[in-house]
Motif scaffolding. Structure first.
Motif, PDB file in Angstrom:
ATOM      1  N   ARG A  31      30.704  42.746 -18.404  1.00  0.00           N
ATOM      2  CA  ARG A  31      32.050  42.198 -18.230  1.00  0.00           C
ATOM      3  C   ARG A  31      32.525  41.423 -19.454  1.00  0.00           C
ATOM      4  O   ARG A  31      33.716  41.446 -19.793  1.00  0.00           O
ATOM      5  CB  ARG A  31      32.079  41.301 -16.999  1.00  0.00           C
TER       6      ARG A  31
ATOM      7  N   GLN B 283      30.642  33.723  -9.594  1.00  0.00           N
ATOM      8  CA  GLN B 283      30.501  35.069 -10.133  1.00  0.00           C
ATOM      9  C   GLN B 283      30.866  35.115 -11.612  1.00  0.00           C
ATOM     10  O   GLN B 283      30.210  35.778 -12.407  1.00  0.00           O
ATOM     11  CB  GLN B 283      31.363  36.062  -9.357  1.00  0.00           C
TER      12      GLN B 283
ATOM     13  N   ASP C  49      27.183  40.573 -14.032  1.00  0.00           N
ATOM     14  CA  ASP C  49      27.477  41.850 -14.681  1.00  0.00           C
ATOM     15  C   ASP C  49      27.591  41.581 -16.179  1.00  0.00           C
ATOM     16  O   ASP C  49      28.590  41.036 -16.657  1.00  0.00           O
ATOM     17  CB  ASP C  49      28.783  42.421 -14.136  1.00  0.00           C
TER      18      ASP C  49
ATOM     19  N   ASP D 202      28.325  36.227 -14.555  1.00  0.00           N
ATOM     20  CA  ASP D 202      28.629  37.304 -15.503  1.00  0.00           C
ATOM     21  C   ASP D 202      28.461  36.829 -16.945  1.00  0.00           C
ATOM     22  O   ASP D 202      27.920  37.552 -17.798  1.00  0.00           O
ATOM     23  CB  ASP D 202      30.060  37.811 -15.288  1.00  0.00           C
TER      24      ASP D 202
END
Length: 384
Positions: free
Chosen positions: A224, A266, A221, A270
């Motif tokens: 973020r 993760q 993402d 990000d």
């Protein structure tokens, strides 16, 4: 020797179709400027008769980057078999080759020396024309083999060693518009991949740390983590130059401050996505400035934006520059991914383009480690 070479060129170009667009012309290209030992045979109409590429990922990954001495040793080991296999796969011998093209620079001295020694010896012993190729011109001209691209055009060259925009007037004539003030975009991708402990991708085409970061970023993402767009302040916003060291340093400091968990996939994804998105935004903004300047340099609206070099394999980069090209009513042209990374095909094709212009070199040429692309024409003018 150069005069004899021009007689060889006239013979090559008159053979068969009696035209400088002779489709039957066959050029052997040799590339060894960094960590790929590559060769290819390409015809005048852009057919790839064969290509061979020996990567060195397994040699350099443990060191976190390319080690010049190790790379030169691998070139020395690989180049005889690479040239032999390339000719064999094309069902040709050296006697069937019309000219030999080789990367002269810029690049790592050890690797360049190995490639040049092989090419010069083959050319001299077998009385073939020799073409010393500028590595970045080869990247810029590659699109003309795979697509219909007319001069002039604007080119973004983005690789592990270079990031620059040029107005391409024609073969051997380029005007530099913008270049990196520090790290190249490819170098930044590689170093951030190392900061994030991302294992390299070992692939025949499109491998290495940068490709590994791109793959991980697909899981991330980008929103973020906010990252500063380089050279976005008033005093540097109007410059077409690039800068990636600050962005790379931002990631390092974020890790040192425990701004994310390096053990968490993760989190790393990000950060990778945020870095890639910001890098693409920076590339697009500075390339937009280069397009505007190119209009004044060329005296016309360029119709094509060519993006080449290893970073042009990155799909996020392509998507960002596709949008930019549409805004400027230009066609975006990128060579196929396997022809964006360093390869022998691009050297052979650049050799063909230069051969058609009668741009040959004596067997005594040496490597040029640092070689600004816009100096090509001036070097030729001084030698004539």
């Amino acid at each position: 020797m150069i005069r004899a070479g021009y007689r060889q060129v006239r013979h090559v170009l008159r053979r068969g179709k009696s035209s400088c667009s002779d489709a039957s012309m066959r050029v052997l290209g040799i590339e060894s400027s960094c960590d790929d030992t590559a060769a290819a045979v390409v015809t005048g109409d852009g057919r790839i008769l064969s290509e061979t590429n020996r990567h060195q990922y397994s040699v350099h990954e443990a060191h976190g980057g390319i080690v010049p001495g190790l790379a030169a040793d691998q070139h020395l080991r690989n180049i005889p078999e690479v040239v032999r296999d390339t000719l064999a796969h094309a069902n040709l011998t050296i006697h069937d080759i019309d000219a030999i093209a080789v990367t002269r620079g810029p690049g790592m001295p050890g690797g360049l020396t190995v490639g040049l020694a092989a090419a010069k010896t083959l050319a001299c012993v077998h009385n073939k024309p020799l073409i010393g190729v500028h590595h970045m011109e080869a990247h810029a001209l590659m699109a003309r083999m795979t697509h219909t691209v007319n001069f002039p055009f604007v080119c973004l060259l983005a690789s592990g060693g270079h990031t620059l925009t040029v107005a391409v007037h024609g073969v051997n004539e380029h005007t530099l518009i913008g270049s990196t003030r520090d790290d190249s975009v490819g170098e930044a991708f590689d170093k951030v991949a190392r900061e994030l402990n991302i294992p390299w991708i070992n692939a025949q085409h499109g491998g290495g740390p940068g490709a590994a970061l791109e793959a991980l970023a697909l899981e991330g993402d980008a929103a973020r983590f906010a990252m500063p767009v380089p050279m976005d302040k008033t005093d540097s916003a109007r410059s077409p130059d690039f800068s990636f060291s600050g962005l790379k340093t931002h990631v390092r400091r974020l890790r040192e401050a425990a701004g994310f968990n390096i053990q968490d996939r993760q989190d790393r994804a990000d950060v990778a996505a945020a870095f890639q998105t910001t890098a693409v935004r920076h590339l697009a903004k500075k390339t937009a400035l280069a397009i505007v300047r190119a209009r004044d340099i060329l005296g016309t609206q360029p119709q094509t934006l060519v993006v080449s070099g290893g970073v042009a394999c990155n799909q996020a980069v392509r998507a960002g520059l596709e949008e930019l090209a549409m805004q400027h009513k230009m066609a975006l042209v990128c060579p196929p991914p396997q022809l964006c990374t360093d390869n022998g095909v691009m050297i052979a094709w650049a050799g063909i383009e230069r051969l058609r212009c009668g741009l040959l070199d004596p067997y005594s040429i040496d490597f040029i480690q640092r070689w600004p692309l816009d100096q090509l024409k001036h070097m030729r003018d001084r030698s004539e």
